[in-house]
Write a protein that holds these residues in place. Structure first.
Motif, PDB file in Angstrom:
ATOM      1  N   PRO A 151      55.325  33.592  42.825  1.00  0.00           N
ATOM      2  CA  PRO A 151      54.442  32.439  42.632  1.00  0.00           C
ATOM      3  C   PRO A 151      53.036  32.889  42.246  1.00  0.00           C
ATOM      4  O   PRO A 151      52.565  33.932  42.681  1.00  0.00           O
ATOM      5  CB  PRO A 151      54.438  31.747  43.992  1.00  0.00           C
ATOM      6  CG  PRO A 151      54.980  32.734  44.953  1.00  0.00           C
ATOM      7  CD  PRO A 151      55.771  33.735  44.192  1.00  0.00           C
ATOM      8  N   PHE A 152      52.389  32.089  41.435  1.00  0.00           N
ATOM      9  CA  PHE A 152      51.043  32.396  40.980  1.00  0.00           C
ATOM     10  C   PHE A 152      50.045  31.913  42.015  1.00  0.00           C
ATOM     11  O   PHE A 152      50.092  30.779  42.463  1.00  0.00           O
ATOM     12  CB  PHE A 152      50.785  31.708  39.643  1.00  0.00           C
ATOM     13  CG  PHE A 152      49.381  31.905  39.142  1.00  0.00           C
ATOM     14  CD1 PHE A 152      49.031  33.086  38.512  1.00  0.00           C
ATOM     15  CD2 PHE A 152      48.430  30.930  39.307  1.00  0.00           C
ATOM     16  CE1 PHE A 152      47.734  33.280  38.055  1.00  0.00           C
ATOM     17  CE2 PHE A 152      47.137  31.119  38.851  1.00  0.00           C
ATOM     18  CZ  PHE A 152      46.792  32.291  38.226  1.00  0.00           C
ATOM     19  N   VAL A 153      49.145  32.800  42.415  1.00  0.00           N
ATOM     20  CA  VAL A 153      48.061  32.441  43.328  1.00  0.00           C
ATOM     21  C   VAL A 153      46.775  32.919  42.684  1.00  0.00           C
ATOM     22  O   VAL A 153      46.653  34.084  42.306  1.00  0.00           O
ATOM     23  CB  VAL A 153      48.236  33.109  44.718  1.00  0.00           C
ATOM     24  CG1 VAL A 153      47.057  32.812  45.617  1.00  0.00           C
ATOM     25  CG2 VAL A 153      49.538  32.671  45.357  1.00  0.00           C
ATOM     26  N   LEU A 154      45.818  32.011  42.543  1.00  0.00           N
ATOM     27  CA  LEU A 154      44.532  32.366  41.965  1.00  0.00           C
ATOM     28  C   LEU A 154      43.814  33.314  42.915  1.00  0.00           C
ATOM     29  O   LEU A 154      43.650  33.024  44.093  1.00  0.00           O
ATOM     30  CB  LEU A 154      43.698  31.112  41.733  1.00  0.00           C
ATOM     31  CG  LEU A 154      42.364  31.317  41.030  1.00  0.00           C
ATOM     32  CD1 LEU A 154      42.577  31.946  39.649  1.00  0.00           C
ATOM     33  CD2 LEU A 154      41.643  29.998  40.901  1.00  0.00           C
ATOM     34  N   LEU A 155      43.417  34.468  42.407  1.00  0.00           N
ATOM     35  CA  LEU A 155      42.762  35.478  43.215  1.00  0.00           C
ATOM     36  C   LEU A 155      41.261  35.209  43.269  1.00  0.00           C
ATOM     37  O   LEU A 155      40.583  35.281  42.251  1.00  0.00           O
ATOM     38  CB  LEU A 155      43.025  36.872  42.633  1.00  0.00           C
ATOM     39  CG  LEU A 155      42.472  38.052  43.400  1.00  0.00           C
ATOM     40  CD1 LEU A 155      43.173  38.191  44.749  1.00  0.00           C
ATOM     41  CD2 LEU A 155      42.643  39.322  42.598  1.00  0.00           C
ATOM     42  N   PRO A 156      40.744  34.905  44.462  1.00  0.00           N
ATOM     43  CA  PRO A 156      39.294  34.706  44.574  1.00  0.00           C
ATOM     44  C   PRO A 156      38.556  36.028  44.307  1.00  0.00           C
ATOM     45  O   PRO A 156      39.066  37.096  44.649  1.00  0.00           O
ATOM     46  CB  PRO A 156      39.092  34.272  46.024  1.00  0.00           C
ATOM     47  CG  PRO A 156      40.433  33.966  46.566  1.00  0.00           C
ATOM     48  CD  PRO A 156      41.423  34.702  45.719  1.00  0.00           C
ATOM     49  N   PRO A 157      37.379  35.962  43.736  1.00  0.00           N
ATOM     50  CA  PRO A 157      36.618  37.189  43.457  1.00  0.00           C
ATOM     51  C   PRO A 157      36.410  38.059  44.699  1.00  0.00           C
ATOM     52  O   PRO A 157      36.389  39.281  44.596  1.00  0.00           O
ATOM     53  CB  PRO A 157      35.277  36.667  42.927  1.00  0.00           C
ATOM     54  CG  PRO A 157      35.594  35.321  42.359  1.00  0.00           C
ATOM     55  CD  PRO A 157      36.691  34.772  43.226  1.00  0.00           C
ATOM     56  N   ARG A 158      36.328  37.458  45.892  1.00  0.00           N
ATOM     57  CA  ARG A 158      36.111  38.231  47.124  1.00  0.00           C
ATOM     58  C   ARG A 158      37.287  39.153  47.441  1.00  0.00           C
ATOM     59  O   ARG A 158      37.158  40.058  48.256  1.00  0.00           O
ATOM     60  CB  ARG A 158      35.830  37.306  48.300  1.00  0.00           C
ATOM     61  CG  ARG A 158      37.006  36.436  48.677  1.00  0.00           C
ATOM     62  CD  ARG A 158      36.704  35.490  49.841  1.00  0.00           C
ATOM     63  NE  ARG A 158      37.713  34.471  49.959  1.00  0.00           N
ATOM     64  CZ  ARG A 158      38.936  34.661  50.415  1.00  0.00           C
ATOM     65  NH1 ARG A 158      39.307  35.848  50.829  1.00  0.00           N
ATOM     66  NH2 ARG A 158      39.793  33.674  50.476  1.00  0.00           N
ATOM     67  N   LEU A 159      38.440  38.925  46.795  1.00  0.00           N
ATOM     68  CA  LEU A 159      39.629  39.744  47.065  1.00  0.00           C
ATOM     69  C   LEU A 159      39.927  40.745  45.946  1.00  0.00           C
ATOM     70  O   LEU A 159      40.953  41.424  45.988  1.00  0.00           O
ATOM     71  CB  LEU A 159      40.848  38.851  47.308  1.00  0.00           C
ATOM     72  CG  LEU A 159      40.830  38.071  48.611  1.00  0.00           C
ATOM     73  CD1 LEU A 159      42.042  37.150  48.709  1.00  0.00           C
ATOM     74  CD2 LEU A 159      40.785  39.005  49.801  1.00  0.00           C
ATOM     75  N   THR A 160      39.049  40.856  44.982  1.00  0.00           N
ATOM     76  CA  THR A 160      39.273  41.772  43.865  1.00  0.00           C
ATOM     77  C   THR A 160      39.416  43.215  44.348  1.00  0.00           C
ATOM     78  O   THR A 160      40.330  43.934  43.935  1.00  0.00           O
ATOM     79  CB  THR A 160      38.139  41.664  42.829  1.00  0.00           C
ATOM     80  OG1 THR A 160      38.075  40.316  42.379  1.00  0.00           O
ATOM     81  CG2 THR A 160      38.362  42.594  41.658  1.00  0.00           C
ATOM     82  N   VAL A 161      38.540  43.639  45.246  1.00  0.00           N
ATOM     83  CA  VAL A 161      38.599  45.015  45.751  1.00  0.00           C
ATOM     84  C   VAL A 161      39.862  45.213  46.586  1.00  0.00           C
ATOM     85  O   VAL A 161      40.547  46.231  46.465  1.00  0.00           O
ATOM     86  CB  VAL A 161      37.322  45.368  46.552  1.00  0.00           C
ATOM     87  CG1 VAL A 161      37.447  46.732  47.199  1.00  0.00           C
ATOM     88  CG2 VAL A 161      36.106  45.317  45.642  1.00  0.00           C
ATOM     89  N   VAL A 162      40.208  44.233  47.423  1.00  0.00           N
ATOM     90  CA  VAL A 162      41.430  44.328  48.238  1.00  0.00           C
ATOM     91  C   VAL A 162      42.640  44.468  47.328  1.00  0.00           C
ATOM     92  O   VAL A 162      43.496  45.332  47.545  1.00  0.00           O
ATOM     93  CB  VAL A 162      41.588  43.098  49.163  1.00  0.00           C
ATOM     94  CG1 VAL A 162      42.953  43.089  49.822  1.00  0.00           C
ATOM     95  CG2 VAL A 162      40.487  43.073  50.210  1.00  0.00           C
ATOM     96  N   PHE A 163      42.713  43.634  46.296  1.00  0.00           N
ATOM     97  CA  PHE A 163      43.844  43.681  45.368  1.00  0.00           C
ATOM     98  C   PHE A 163      43.929  45.045  44.675  1.00  0.00           C
ATOM     99  O   PHE A 163      44.996  45.653  44.603  1.00  0.00           O
ATOM    100  CB  PHE A 163      43.722  42.571  44.322  1.00  0.00           C
ATOM    101  CG  PHE A 163      44.790  42.638  43.273  1.00  0.00           C
ATOM    102  CD1 PHE A 163      46.074  42.203  43.539  1.00  0.00           C
ATOM    103  CD2 PHE A 163      44.514  43.180  42.023  1.00  0.00           C
ATOM    104  CE1 PHE A 163      47.067  42.290  42.570  1.00  0.00           C
ATOM    105  CE2 PHE A 163      45.498  43.269  41.058  1.00  0.00           C
ATOM    106  CZ  PHE A 163      46.779  42.822  41.333  1.00  0.00           C
ATOM    107  N   THR A 164      42.792  45.535  44.194  1.00  0.00           N
ATOM    108  CA  THR A 164      42.765  46.811  43.485  1.00  0.00           C
ATOM    109  C   THR A 164      43.211  47.954  44.395  1.00  0.00           C
ATOM    110  O   THR A 164      44.031  48.796  44.001  1.00  0.00           O
ATOM    111  CB  THR A 164      41.353  47.086  42.932  1.00  0.00           C
ATOM    112  OG1 THR A 164      40.992  45.995  42.067  1.00  0.00           O
ATOM    113  CG2 THR A 164      41.304  48.384  42.167  1.00  0.00           C
ATOM    114  N   LEU A 165      42.688  47.981  45.614  1.00  0.00           N
ATOM    115  CA  LEU A 165      43.066  49.045  46.551  1.00  0.00           C
ATOM    116  C   LEU A 165      44.517  48.908  46.997  1.00  0.00           C
ATOM    117  O   LEU A 165      45.224  49.914  47.146  1.00  0.00           O
ATOM    118  CB  LEU A 165      42.130  49.029  47.760  1.00  0.00           C
ATOM    119  CG  LEU A 165      40.690  49.465  47.472  1.00  0.00           C
ATOM    120  CD1 LEU A 165      39.788  49.129  48.649  1.00  0.00           C
ATOM    121  CD2 LEU A 165      40.634  50.946  47.137  1.00  0.00           C
ATOM    122  N   ALA A 166      44.988  47.679  47.208  1.00  0.00           N
ATOM    123  CA  ALA A 166      46.387  47.462  47.595  1.00  0.00           C
ATOM    124  C   ALA A 166      47.322  47.945  46.490  1.00  0.00           C
ATOM    125  O   ALA A 166      48.342  48.591  46.759  1.00  0.00           O
ATOM    126  CB  ALA A 166      46.632  45.980  47.894  1.00  0.00           C
TER     127      ALA A 166
END
Length: 110
Positions: free
Chosen positions: A7-22
């Motif tokens: 499913p598509f979930v819009l990634l809030p800018p505050r989670l950009t670093v979390v997403f990149t590191l994950a």
């Protein structure tokens, strides 16, 4: 017909670093090439810091769902408060039973 699409979930800018590191941690976990321990520890430590600073909401859950290594790290961070909160109940119960059996064997051997 059942869809296997994520499913598509819009990634809030505050989670950009979390997403990149994950994503990076997941790639390291799946790598066939050896990974430098210091680099792995650095990524895991930075991700742990980020995970501790963001709310547990739907976008974070989507990131953790897509990145099992990050989900495991998240679970370990909050284990004292929530146990195996992201692990299916059957697997959590199995892990607990295995741990108890291991501790019993260790105490008998000592």
């Amino acid at each position: 017909m059942k869809s296997n699409a994520t499913p598509f979930v819009l990634l809030p800018p505050r989670l950009t670093v979390v997403f990149t590191l994950a994503r990076l941690l997941q790639r390291m976990e799946l790598s066939a090439a050896p990974i430098d321990a210091r680099q792995y520890r650095s990524v895991a430590t930075r991700l742990a810091e980020e995970l501790g600073a963001v709310p547990a909401d739907e976008p974070l859950a989507a990131i953790l769902q897509a990145h099992p290594a990050a989900a495991e790290l998240y679970e370990n961070l909050y284990y004292a408060h929530a146990g195996l909160c992201r692990t299916p109940l059957e697997l959590a119960a199995e892990a607990e039973a295995d741990t108890l059996a291991l501790l019993a064997r260790a105490s008998r051997a000592a």
